[in-house]
Design a protein around this motif. Structure first.
Motif, PDB file in Angstrom:
ATOM      1  N   TYR A   1       0.876  -1.175   0.000  1.00  0.00           N
ATOM      2  CA  TYR A   1       0.000   0.000   0.000  1.00  0.00           C
ATOM      3  C   TYR A   1       0.921   1.235   0.000  1.00  0.00           C
ATOM      4  O   TYR A   1       1.748   1.402   0.889  1.00  0.00           O
ATOM      5  N   SER A   2       0.704   2.119  -1.003  1.00  0.00           N
ATOM      6  CA  SER A   2       1.524   3.338  -1.101  1.00  0.00           C
ATOM      7  C   SER A   2       0.604   4.538  -1.319  1.00  0.00           C
ATOM      8  O   SER A   2      -0.399   4.443  -2.046  1.00  0.00           O
ATOM      9  N   PRO A   3       0.946   5.697  -0.726  1.00  0.00           N
ATOM     10  CA  PRO A   3       0.122   6.893  -0.942  1.00  0.00           C
ATOM     11  C   PRO A   3       0.339   7.462  -2.348  1.00  0.00           C
ATOM     12  O   PRO A   3       1.450   7.417  -2.883  1.00  0.00           O
ATOM     13  N   VAL A   4      -0.737   8.014  -2.961  1.00  0.00           N
ATOM     14  CA  VAL A   4      -0.655   8.661  -4.279  1.00  0.00           C
ATOM     15  C   VAL A   4      -0.996  10.149  -4.072  1.00  0.00           C
ATOM     16  O   VAL A   4      -2.109  10.465  -3.634  1.00  0.00           O
ATOM     17  N   PRO A   5      -0.057  11.064  -4.369  1.00  0.00           N
ATOM     18  CA  PRO A   5      -0.332  12.488  -4.132  1.00  0.00           C
ATOM     19  C   PRO A   5      -1.148  13.102  -5.284  1.00  0.00           C
ATOM     20  O   PRO A   5      -1.117  12.605  -6.409  1.00  0.00           O
ATOM     21  N   ASP A   6      -1.843  14.181  -4.945  1.00  0.00           N
ATOM     22  CA  ASP A   6      -2.509  14.927  -6.012  1.00  0.00           C
ATOM     23  C   ASP A   6      -1.521  15.954  -6.565  1.00  0.00           C
ATOM     24  O   ASP A   6      -0.335  15.930  -6.234  1.00  0.00           O
ATOM     25  N   ASP A   7      -2.035  16.898  -7.379  1.00  0.00           N
ATOM     26  CA  ASP A   7      -1.125  17.845  -8.032  1.00  0.00           C
ATOM     27  C   ASP A   7      -0.491  18.822  -7.051  1.00  0.00           C
ATOM     28  O   ASP A   7       0.530  19.469  -7.355  1.00  0.00           O
ATOM     29  N   THR A   8      -1.086  18.920  -5.840  1.00  0.00           N
ATOM     30  CA  THR A   8      -0.533  19.850  -4.846  1.00  0.00           C
ATOM     31  C   THR A   8       0.398  19.156  -3.869  1.00  0.00           C
ATOM     32  O   THR A   8       0.940  19.784  -2.962  1.00  0.00           O
ATOM     33  N   GLY A   9       0.560  17.830  -4.012  1.00  0.00           N
ATOM     34  CA  GLY A   9       1.459  17.078  -3.141  1.00  0.00           C
ATOM     35  C   GLY A   9       0.792  16.436  -1.967  1.00  0.00           C
ATOM     36  O   GLY A   9       1.451  15.742  -1.170  1.00  0.00           O
ATOM     37  N   ASN A  10      -0.519  16.663  -1.795  1.00  0.00           N
ATOM     38  CA  ASN A  10      -1.236  16.030  -0.692  1.00  0.00           C
ATOM     39  C   ASN A  10      -1.711  14.635  -1.109  1.00  0.00           C
ATOM     40  O   ASN A  10      -1.981  14.366  -2.278  1.00  0.00           O
ATOM     41  N   VAL A  11      -1.812  13.734  -0.134  1.00  0.00           N
ATOM     42  CA  VAL A  11      -2.258  12.358  -0.423  1.00  0.00           C
ATOM     43  C   VAL A  11      -3.697  12.394  -0.889  1.00  0.00           C
ATOM     44  O   VAL A  11      -4.571  12.969  -0.213  1.00  0.00           O
ATOM     45  N   ALA A  12      -3.937  11.766  -2.055  1.00  0.00           N
ATOM     46  CA  ALA A  12      -5.291  11.759  -2.608  1.00  0.00           C
ATOM     47  C   ALA A  12      -5.789  10.354  -2.914  1.00  0.00           C
ATOM     48  O   ALA A  12      -6.943  10.173  -3.314  1.00  0.00           O
ATOM     49  N   GLY A  13      -4.912   9.371  -2.736  1.00  0.00           N
ATOM     50  CA  GLY A  13      -5.340   8.009  -3.038  1.00  0.00           C
ATOM     51  C   GLY A  13      -4.354   6.980  -2.522  1.00  0.00           C
ATOM     52  O   GLY A  13      -3.294   7.297  -1.976  1.00  0.00           O
ATOM     53  N   VAL A  14      -4.767   5.725  -2.735  1.00  0.00           N
ATOM     54  CA  VAL A  14      -3.944   4.583  -2.303  1.00  0.00           C
ATOM     55  C   VAL A  14      -3.625   3.738  -3.530  1.00  0.00           C
ATOM     56  O   VAL A  14      -4.540   3.320  -4.266  1.00  0.00           O
ATOM     57  N   LEU A  15      -2.326   3.487  -3.743  1.00  0.00           N
ATOM     58  CA  LEU A  15      -1.894   2.591  -4.818  1.00  0.00           C
ATOM     59  C   LEU A  15      -1.609   1.218  -4.205  1.00  0.00           C
ATOM     60  O   LEU A  15      -0.812   1.098  -3.279  1.00  0.00           O
ATOM     61  N   VAL A  16      -2.283   0.224  -4.757  1.00  0.00           N
ATOM     62  CA  VAL A  16      -2.128  -1.152  -4.247  1.00  0.00           C
ATOM     63  C   VAL A  16      -1.553  -2.015  -5.367  1.00  0.00           C
ATOM     64  O   VAL A  16      -2.135  -2.081  -6.456  1.00  0.00           O
ATOM     65  N   THR A  17      -0.408  -2.640  -5.119  1.00  0.00           N
ATOM     66  CA  THR A  17       0.136  -3.633  -6.064  1.00  0.00           C
ATOM     67  C   THR A  17      -0.027  -5.014  -5.433  1.00  0.00           C
ATOM     68  O   THR A  17       0.326  -5.218  -4.265  1.00  0.00           O
ATOM     69  N   PHE A  18      -0.560  -5.934  -6.198  1.00  0.00           N
ATOM     70  CA  PHE A  18      -0.919  -7.249  -5.691  1.00  0.00           C
ATOM     71  C   PHE A  18      -0.252  -8.346  -6.513  1.00  0.00           C
ATOM     72  O   PHE A  18      -0.119  -8.245  -7.731  1.00  0.00           O
ATOM     73  N   THR A  19       0.151  -9.372  -5.831  1.00  0.00           N
ATOM     74  CA  THR A  19       0.470 -10.642  -6.487  1.00  0.00           C
ATOM     75  C   THR A  19      -0.157 -11.728  -5.625  1.00  0.00           C
ATOM     76  O   THR A  19       0.203 -11.888  -4.452  1.00  0.00           O
ATOM     77  N   GLU A  20      -1.103 -12.457  -6.183  1.00  0.00           N
ATOM     78  CA  GLU A  20      -1.761 -13.498  -5.396  1.00  0.00           C
ATOM     79  C   GLU A  20      -0.827 -14.707  -5.261  1.00  0.00           C
ATOM     80  O   GLU A  20      -0.251 -15.199  -6.232  1.00  0.00           O
ATOM     81  N   THR A  21      -0.679 -15.157  -4.036  1.00  0.00           N
ATOM     82  CA  THR A  21       0.212 -16.298  -3.740  1.00  0.00           C
ATOM     83  C   THR A  21      -0.552 -17.467  -3.135  1.00  0.00           C
ATOM     84  O   THR A  21       0.034 -18.331  -2.483  1.00  0.00           O
ATOM     85  N   THR A  22      -1.873 -17.482  -3.367  1.00  0.00           N
ATOM     86  CA  THR A  22      -2.706 -18.506  -2.720  1.00  0.00           C
ATOM     87  C   THR A  22      -2.233 -19.923  -3.043  1.00  0.00           C
ATOM     88  O   THR A  22      -2.059 -20.757  -2.145  1.00  0.00           O
ATOM     89  N   GLU A  23      -2.003 -20.188  -4.345  1.00  0.00           N
ATOM     90  CA  GLU A  23      -1.601 -21.548  -4.723  1.00  0.00           C
ATOM     91  C   GLU A  23      -0.257 -21.911  -4.107  1.00  0.00           C
ATOM     92  O   GLU A  23      -0.060 -23.035  -3.622  1.00  0.00           O
ATOM     93  N   LYS A  24       0.672 -20.947  -4.111  1.00  0.00           N
ATOM     94  CA  LYS A  24       1.983 -21.222  -3.537  1.00  0.00           C
ATOM     95  C   LYS A  24       1.878 -21.475  -2.040  1.00  0.00           C
ATOM     96  O   LYS A  24       2.482 -22.415  -1.511  1.00  0.00           O
TER      97      LYS A  24
END
Length: 671
Positions: free
Chosen positions: A144-167
């Motif tokens: 989970y990483s913060p995503v800033p808007d054009d003014t530098g304030n946090v405006a969203g959440v960037l989520v990168t996923f890799t499912e490891t269920t089978e492993k």
């Protein structure tokens, strides 16, 4: 789901078209959504940071997800599609709280912290997600990483996923298997250890193994350090070879020195297995050692072997001790017959018959011992079955005549050739005939039939006697087995005859069976033997000359049994031989040097020096180079005969010796 704009609205927003261009299936889906009706507003009014993040998301091949604004409006790419499951396509462009109510209590607080500028990363994080209508435990590597808007304030959440269920599930299954295997090893009734690397370092031992090594702390130690007392016993070397070659080692019970309580070395017996375990490249990584102590079992086996050996030695000694008194008795009977004492002929005949019966019982006991130890060897020759049967009938004639049986022979004189030891095969048929005669009422009928069937010769011995109960047939060839008899034991015997028959027939490559219609309905014994094909030149039997009127000889008799020596000397002197008697080895050697005999008849078990040594010394006398040496002993096993030949004897005879046979042996070896 947000409403979808018409094509004119989309075309009018060239900026929106550029922002949502490409992106595969999810890009196409985003282009159909009327974003103006969502919390993020129309695409052309998105902050530059959101447009950039969405373009990156759509082009990324890894699962990626963006939750924008305080409402956490969702964007995701094609790679993330499988994670959304059956929540797609409704999840695109709506609030994360609405899409993931089942996990919001877990991810919501983390996203609040992301909104404050923090980042999170997890490996194999477990989330219970509803997929296809059912909750499912899933595992992910994500950040989970913060995503800033054009003014530098946090405006969203960037989520990168890799499912490891089978492993993760595979790892769980492997771990469960490993745990189960560990439990099995821990509770196994044998000692188990795992040794790793070329130094064979202990990684695992179970409780039985700890008991074998006196509960010493071996984990983490190389074998040579943990168990130094094994040096010089081949254990290090066997394990090293298994490690280097990758070949398992199975060690049969072997005596080893191990440390016990108190800490002293003790001789113990172990069975061990060394099983190398390869790594993914096929190289030995570790060795599983399985061992269990079998000291008590080995001791019991050795005691049984000693007991069995003691039994065999006892039987041999019994035979020797019985033969010694029988020899002079039989010789005296022969002497009585030669002197023509007709007044006691009936008594003499009875005594002789009983002595010969006792000799037969002793022979049976010794035969059983030889067969049990595999010491009985055959002297085979090609011979017609009719000749063997004739000899057996001659041996059994007194009993058949005594019981007034009718004997019927249906055996051709030729055409039933077998490769057999004549004496032993005669013994087989004589045993069967004796049984038929004993268990058939006086005046009964005994039949012998023989024929060839393909590559076998088949012999039947039938009688119309007492028969055999069906339930007793499977036991009829067992050792010491006899059908229950009356208290008088009118038939006698030791229950060895049929067991000897079965073993002797087996040694000839044949088989024997018994059949009966039941009690009182007679019995039939069938013997199958391999048929011997005729050769171009059949061996001719050596003809023994007629020795009824032999020449005079100088005969030395050496026997510590004075009665036996006296009877033998008296009998031989009737033929005109000159006799001298000695009663121990040294006395016999002096007599041989002074008497210079043509023949020496030596007992084996002599005082001072035994018969073997006496024979060797006599053979060394230059003046007695042509002397004929006969061993006459109560010991008659094959190894006894071989020792006699090695000592220089010409022939080994077993007490009691038939007088006619002995007189023949004075001149020439019997066949």
């Amino acid at each position: 789901m947000p409403s979808q704009p018409d094509s004119s609205q989309l075309n009018n927003g060239s900026s929106a078209h550029r922002t949502l261009s490409g992106g595969g299936e999810m890009g196409a889906l985003m282009r159909t959504i009327d974003w103006a009706k969502t919390p993020v507003g129309p695409v052309e009014k998105w902050p530059h940071s959101l447009k950039t993040a969405v373009r990156i998301l759509l082009d990324c091949r890894l699962p990626m997800y963006i939750a924008w604004g305080k409402e956490f409006t969702q964007f995701y790419n094609d790679a993330y599609r499988s994670i959304v499951g059956n929540k797609h396509p409704a999840a695109m462009g709506i609030s994360a709280q609405e899409t993931w109510p089942e996990i919001w209590s877990t991810i919501g607080p983390m996203w609040v912290e992301v909104w404050q500028g923090q980042s999170f990363g997890f490996d194999n994080f477990k989330l219970t997600i509803e997929r296809f209508g059912y909750p499912e435990d899933c595992y992910f590597d994500f950040s989970y990483s913060p995503v800033p808007d054009d003014t530098g304030n946090v405006a969203g959440v960037l989520v990168t996923f890799t499912e490891t269920t089978e492993k993760v599930l595979l790892q769980q299954r492997l771990q469960a298997s490993a745990d189960q295997l560990t439990r099995i090893f821990e509770h196994a009734p044998v000692g188990i250890a795992l040794l790793s690397g070329p130094e064979l370092v202990y990684e695992f031992v179970n409780e039985p193994y700890l008991e074998l090594v006196d509960h010493r702390p071996v984990i983490g130690k190389p074998l040579r350090v943990a168990l130094p007392e094994l040096a010089g016993q081949g254990i290090y070397e066997s394990l090293a070879q298994a490690y280097e070659t990758g070949q398992p080692y199975i060690g049969r019970p072997q005596m080893l020195l191990k440390r016990g309580q108190p800490p002293t070395l003790q001789h113990c017996a172990f069975e061990v297995v060394y099983q190398p375990l390869p790594d993914q490249q096929g190289q030995t990584e570790s060795i599983v050692v399985i061992g269990f102590e079998v000291t008590e079992l080995v001791k019991a086996q050795r005691e049984a072997e000693l007991a069995n050996r003691a039994k065999d030695e006892f039987l041999a000694m019994l035979g020797h001790e019985l033969r010694n008194p029988l020899a002079p008795i039989l010789t005296a009977l022969n002497l009585m017959q030669l002197r023509g004492t007709s007044e006691v002929e009936r008594e003499r005949t009875i005594i002789e018959r009983q002595v010969r019966h006792l000799v037969a019982l002793v022979d049976d006991l010794l035969d059983v011992s030889r067969l049990a130890r595999g010491k009985l060897t055959l002297k085979k020759q090609r011979i017609e079955l009719a000749e063997i049967i004739a000899e057996a009938v001659e041996q059994c004639s007194p009993l058949l005549e005594q019981r007034h049986h009718q004997l019927e022979l249906q055996v051709p004189n030729t055409g039933l050739t077998v490769e057999a030891d004549p004496r032993r095969l005669t013994q087989v048929i004589a045993n069967l005939l004796n049984n038929a005669a004993k268990y058939t009422e006086p005046g009964g009928k005994v039949t012998i039939l023989g024929e060839r069937l393909d590559d076998e010769v088949l012999l039947w011995v039938r009688d119309n006697g007492s028969g055999i109960e069906p339930e007793l047939l499977p036991k009829i060839f067992d050792l010491f087995y006899q059908e229950q008899q009356s208290m008088e034991r009118s038939q006698g015997g030791l229950g060895l005859g049929l067991a000897i028959v079965k073993n002797l027939v087996g040694l000839h490559g044949g088989r024997v069976t018994a059949a009966s219609a039941g009690k009182g309905r007679g019995s039939e014994f069938s013997v199958w033997l391999p048929f011997a094909l005729a050769t171009q030149a059949e061996e001719t039997l050596e003809v023994i000359p007629n020795l009824s009127q032999p020449g005079q000889l100088r005969i030395l008799i050496v026997d510590d049994n004075m009665d036996g020596a006296e009877m033998l000397a008296t009998s031989l002197s009737l033929y005109g031989h000159t006799i001298q008697v000695a009663h121990d080895g040294l006395e016999g050697l002096k007599a041989a040097q002074s008497f210079l005999p043509d023949v020496a008849i030596l007992d084996i078990g002599l005082p001072t020096i035994n018969g073997y040594e006496l024979a060797r010394r006599i053979r060394q006398l230059p003046e007695l180079q042509k002397i004929r040496l006969l061993a006459v002993s109560g010991y008659g096993q094959q190894e006894d005969r071989e020792r006699s030949l090695e000592a220089g004897f010409d022939l080994h005879l077993v007490k009691p010796v038939d007088f006619v046979d002995l007189n023949t042996a004075l001149f020439e070896e019997q066949p």
